[in-house]
Design a protein around this motif. Structure first.
Motif, PDB file in Angstrom:
ATOM      1  N   TYR A   1     -34.657 -24.851  58.092  1.00  0.00           N
ATOM      2  CA  TYR A   1     -33.387 -24.447  57.490  1.00  0.00           C
ATOM      3  C   TYR A   1     -32.239 -24.479  58.490  1.00  0.00           C
ATOM      4  O   TYR A   1     -31.120 -24.089  58.164  1.00  0.00           O
ATOM      5  CB  TYR A   1     -33.537 -23.053  56.884  1.00  0.00           C
ATOM      6  N   ILE A   2     -32.506 -24.978  59.700  1.00  0.00           N
ATOM      7  CA  ILE A   2     -31.458 -25.144  60.706  1.00  0.00           C
ATOM      8  C   ILE A   2     -30.711 -26.442  60.420  1.00  0.00           C
ATOM      9  O   ILE A   2     -31.303 -27.445  60.030  1.00  0.00           O
ATOM     10  CB  ILE A   2     -32.068 -25.181  62.120  1.00  0.00           C
ATOM     11  N   ALA A   3     -29.411 -26.434  60.630  1.00  0.00           N
ATOM     12  CA  ALA A   3     -28.613 -27.641  60.403  1.00  0.00           C
ATOM     13  C   ALA A   3     -29.000 -28.728  61.401  1.00  0.00           C
ATOM     14  O   ALA A   3     -29.191 -28.454  62.591  1.00  0.00           O
ATOM     15  CB  ALA A   3     -27.130 -27.316  60.533  1.00  0.00           C
ATOM     16  N   SER A   4     -29.127 -29.958  60.927  1.00  0.00           N
ATOM     17  CA  SER A   4     -29.465 -31.086  61.788  1.00  0.00           C
ATOM     18  C   SER A   4     -28.190 -31.790  62.231  1.00  0.00           C
ATOM     19  O   SER A   4     -27.106 -31.565  61.687  1.00  0.00           O
ATOM     20  CB  SER A   4     -30.363 -32.076  61.050  1.00  0.00           C
ATOM     21  N   HIS A   5     -28.330 -32.670  63.223  1.00  0.00           N
ATOM     22  CA  HIS A   5     -27.195 -33.497  63.618  1.00  0.00           C
ATOM     23  C   HIS A   5     -26.851 -34.445  62.478  1.00  0.00           C
ATOM     24  O   HIS A   5     -27.731 -34.879  61.737  1.00  0.00           O
ATOM     25  CB  HIS A   5     -27.539 -34.333  64.855  1.00  0.00           C
ATOM     26  N   PRO A   6     -25.574 -34.822  62.354  1.00  0.00           N
ATOM     27  CA  PRO A   6     -25.233 -35.866  61.375  1.00  0.00           C
ATOM     28  C   PRO A   6     -25.766 -37.207  61.850  1.00  0.00           C
ATOM     29  O   PRO A   6     -26.191 -37.367  62.992  1.00  0.00           O
ATOM     30  CB  PRO A   6     -23.699 -35.838  61.364  1.00  0.00           C
ATOM     31  N   GLU A   7     -25.736 -38.182  60.964  1.00  0.00           N
ATOM     32  CA  GLU A   7     -26.249 -39.508  61.309  1.00  0.00           C
ATOM     33  C   GLU A   7     -25.355 -40.205  62.337  1.00  0.00           C
ATOM     34  O   GLU A   7     -25.825 -40.966  63.173  1.00  0.00           O
ATOM     35  CB  GLU A   7     -26.378 -40.373  60.055  1.00  0.00           C
ATOM     36  N   PHE A   8     -24.055 -39.920  62.258  1.00  0.00           N
ATOM     37  CA  PHE A   8     -23.105 -40.476  63.217  1.00  0.00           C
ATOM     38  C   PHE A   8     -22.355 -39.310  63.863  1.00  0.00           C
ATOM     39  O   PHE A   8     -21.792 -38.480  63.146  1.00  0.00           O
ATOM     40  CB  PHE A   8     -22.094 -41.399  62.527  1.00  0.00           C
ATOM     41  N   PHE A   9     -22.343 -39.247  65.179  1.00  0.00           N
ATOM     42  CA  PHE A   9     -21.587 -38.180  65.826  1.00  0.00           C
ATOM     43  C   PHE A   9     -21.209 -38.563  67.255  1.00  0.00           C
ATOM     44  O   PHE A   9     -21.685 -39.555  67.805  1.00  0.00           O
ATOM     45  CB  PHE A   9     -22.352 -36.850  65.804  1.00  0.00           C
ATOM     46  N   THR A  10     -20.323 -37.760  67.805  1.00  0.00           N
ATOM     47  CA  THR A  10     -19.843 -37.959  69.168  1.00  0.00           C
ATOM     48  C   THR A  10     -20.350 -36.827  70.042  1.00  0.00           C
ATOM     49  O   THR A  10     -20.335 -35.664  69.638  1.00  0.00           O
ATOM     50  CB  THR A  10     -18.297 -37.984  69.199  1.00  0.00           C
ATOM     51  N   LEU A  11     -20.800 -37.186  71.231  1.00  0.00           N
ATOM     52  CA  LEU A  11     -21.298 -36.208  72.204  1.00  0.00           C
ATOM     53  C   LEU A  11     -20.358 -36.222  73.397  1.00  0.00           C
ATOM     54  O   LEU A  11     -20.098 -37.288  73.976  1.00  0.00           O
ATOM     55  CB  LEU A  11     -22.711 -36.580  72.639  1.00  0.00           C
ATOM     56  N   ARG A  12     -19.842 -35.071  73.766  1.00  0.00           N
ATOM     57  CA  ARG A  12     -18.937 -34.963  74.899  1.00  0.00           C
ATOM     58  C   ARG A  12     -19.547 -34.056  75.960  1.00  0.00           C
ATOM     59  O   ARG A  12     -19.909 -32.927  75.672  1.00  0.00           O
ATOM     60  CB  ARG A  12     -17.585 -34.411  74.464  1.00  0.00           C
ATOM     61  N   ILE A  13     -19.637 -34.582  77.173  1.00  0.00           N
ATOM     62  CA  ILE A  13     -20.151 -33.821  78.304  1.00  0.00           C
ATOM     63  C   ILE A  13     -18.985 -33.574  79.255  1.00  0.00           C
ATOM     64  O   ILE A  13     -18.439 -34.519  79.826  1.00  0.00           O
ATOM     65  CB  ILE A  13     -21.279 -34.575  79.031  1.00  0.00           C
ATOM     66  N   GLN A  14     -18.592 -32.327  79.403  1.00  0.00           N
ATOM     67  CA  GLN A  14     -17.440 -31.984  80.224  1.00  0.00           C
ATOM     68  C   GLN A  14     -17.821 -31.933  81.711  1.00  0.00           C
ATOM     69  O   GLN A  14     -19.010 -31.879  82.059  1.00  0.00           O
ATOM     70  CB  GLN A  14     -16.871 -30.634  79.776  1.00  0.00           C
ATOM     71  N   PRO A  15     -16.826 -31.960  82.612  1.00  0.00           N
ATOM     72  CA  PRO A  15     -17.121 -31.912  84.053  1.00  0.00           C
ATOM     73  C   PRO A  15     -17.941 -30.690  84.476  1.00  0.00           C
ATOM     74  O   PRO A  15     -18.676 -30.745  85.462  1.00  0.00           O
ATOM     75  CB  PRO A  15     -15.730 -31.891  84.696  1.00  0.00           C
ATOM     76  N   ASP A  16     -17.810 -29.575  83.727  1.00  0.00           N
ATOM     77  CA  ASP A  16     -18.581 -28.370  84.065  1.00  0.00           C
ATOM     78  C   ASP A  16     -19.985 -28.394  83.462  1.00  0.00           C
ATOM     79  O   ASP A  16     -20.688 -27.380  83.487  1.00  0.00           O
ATOM     80  CB  ASP A  16     -17.837 -27.114  83.617  1.00  0.00           C
ATOM     81  N   GLU A  17     -20.388 -29.551  82.884  1.00  0.00           N
ATOM     82  CA  GLU A  17     -21.723 -29.759  82.304  1.00  0.00           C
ATOM     83  C   GLU A  17     -21.887 -29.147  80.915  1.00  0.00           C
ATOM     84  O   GLU A  17     -22.971 -29.224  80.334  1.00  0.00           O
ATOM     85  CB  GLU A  17     -22.833 -29.225  83.224  1.00  0.00           C
ATOM     86  N   SER A  18     -20.835 -28.539  80.365  1.00  0.00           N
ATOM     87  CA  SER A  18     -20.935 -28.055  78.989  1.00  0.00           C
ATOM     88  C   SER A  18     -20.945 -29.252  78.044  1.00  0.00           C
ATOM     89  O   SER A  18     -20.335 -30.292  78.320  1.00  0.00           O
ATOM     90  CB  SER A  18     -19.765 -27.124  78.652  1.00  0.00           C
ATOM     91  N   VAL A  19     -21.642 -29.109  76.923  1.00  0.00           N
ATOM     92  CA  VAL A  19     -21.839 -30.216  75.990  1.00  0.00           C
ATOM     93  C   VAL A  19     -21.339 -29.825  74.609  1.00  0.00           C
ATOM     94  O   VAL A  19     -21.585 -28.720  74.123  1.00  0.00           O
ATOM     95  CB  VAL A  19     -23.331 -30.613  75.919  1.00  0.00           C
ATOM     96  N   GLU A  20     -20.633 -30.737  73.978  1.00  0.00           N
ATOM     97  CA  GLU A  20     -20.098 -30.513  72.646  1.00  0.00           C
ATOM     98  C   GLU A  20     -20.528 -31.649  71.737  1.00  0.00           C
ATOM     99  O   GLU A  20     -20.356 -32.823  72.075  1.00  0.00           O
ATOM    100  CB  GLU A  20     -18.574 -30.438  72.700  1.00  0.00           C
ATOM    101  N   VAL A  21     -21.098 -31.311  70.586  1.00  0.00           N
ATOM    102  CA  VAL A  21     -21.479 -32.297  69.584  1.00  0.00           C
ATOM    103  C   VAL A  21     -20.446 -32.246  68.464  1.00  0.00           C
ATOM    104  O   VAL A  21     -20.205 -31.192  67.886  1.00  0.00           O
ATOM    105  CB  VAL A  21     -22.886 -32.020  69.029  1.00  0.00           C
TER     106      VAL A  21
END
Length: 261
Positions: A232-252
């Motif tokens: 019941y956890i939300a999955s990633h969409p089929e198309f998405f962008t992944l951003r890795i910031q200089p401080d190593e934090s990650v945003e989907v």
């Protein structure tokens, strides 16, 4: 009366638009997104050789050779780091040496494997699914490296596509006063241990993080303890962008429309 009818029609259209937007904003749960995986419960996954469509430079200087070598190293890292996320998620994955031997004995092309019958892998080798990874392109964002990769997981028994994801991932970095990339400690450690330049280290770490974030989204395999709430956890969409910031934090980021602009 005609004016009231027009107003009513406009209201209906607006309600329909809002309803569609609301549905679009809702994330698909893993139970629905990976329904075939839950049904077939694959145990062993073979990672096929990377298909690399990214462009190389015509070699006119040592800089061109170094650039091409950097992309080759990153493509190899994309293949080598796909195993750990799958294993950590409870799947059995043949090691790089065994996978290389399988690839060497395969007469079919990558395109044929993606589309033809794969039952021989199931019957002869006990492989339940094959993961195909296609590296489409590399880019330079000015303050980071960008890569676009497609993942397809295909069942060897039913032939069904168990997972499909297309991801555009960017690893950002800080710049010094001369506009040169500055290494963070993890990038520098990779460069030192592998005796490569900073750009190669950053590309390699980019694809490693990409593999981890895409493949960890798969449902837990037979060798992992499944949580009751996982379906019941939300999955990633089929198309998405992944951003890795200089401080190593990650945003989907869900980005279905902009990815192919």
């Amino acid at each position: 009366m005609a004016i009231m009818g027009i107003k009513k029609s406009i209201c209906v259209v607006m309600l329909l638009v809002c309803a569609v937007a609301a549905v679009g904003c809702q994330s698909t749960k893993k139970q629905a997104h990976y329904s075939d995986i839950y049904k077939e419960q694959p145990s062993t996954i073979y990672v096929a050789p990377i298909v690399d469509h990214s462009l190389r430079r015509a070699v006119r200087s040592t800089e061109d050779s170094a650039y091409n070598a950097s992309l080759n190293t990153a493509a190899q890292q994309l293949f080598l780091t796909a195993t750990d996320p799958l294993v950590n998620n409870g799947y059995y994955v043949p090691g790089p040496l065994a996978s290389a031997q399988l690839a060497a004995t395969e007469a079919r092309t990558g395109r044929q494997l993606r589309n033809e019958n794969l039952s021989d892998y199931a019957h002869d080798l006990g492989i339940d699914a094959i993961l195909f990874i296609t590296l489409n392109r590399w880019g330079d964002a000015g303050d980071g490296w960008t890569v676009e990769v497609e993942y397809v997981l295909r069942s060897t028994t039913s032939g069904n596509e168990l997972m499909h994801a297309v991801v555009e991932a960017t690893k950002r970095y800080t710049l010094d006063f001369k506009k040169r990339p500055v290494a963070n400690p993890l990038d520098q450690a990779f460069a030192d241990s592998n005796r490569c330049d900073l750009a190669t280290a950053q590309r390699c770490r980019l694809v490693e993080v990409l593999n981890r974030y895409v493949l960890k989204d798969l449902p837990s395999g037979r060798h992992a303890r499944q949580q009751r709430t996982e379906r019941y956890i939300a999955s990633h969409p089929e198309f998405f962008t992944l951003r890795i910031q200089p401080d190593e934090s990650v945003e989907v980021v869900k980005n279905e429309l902009e990815l192919f602009d």
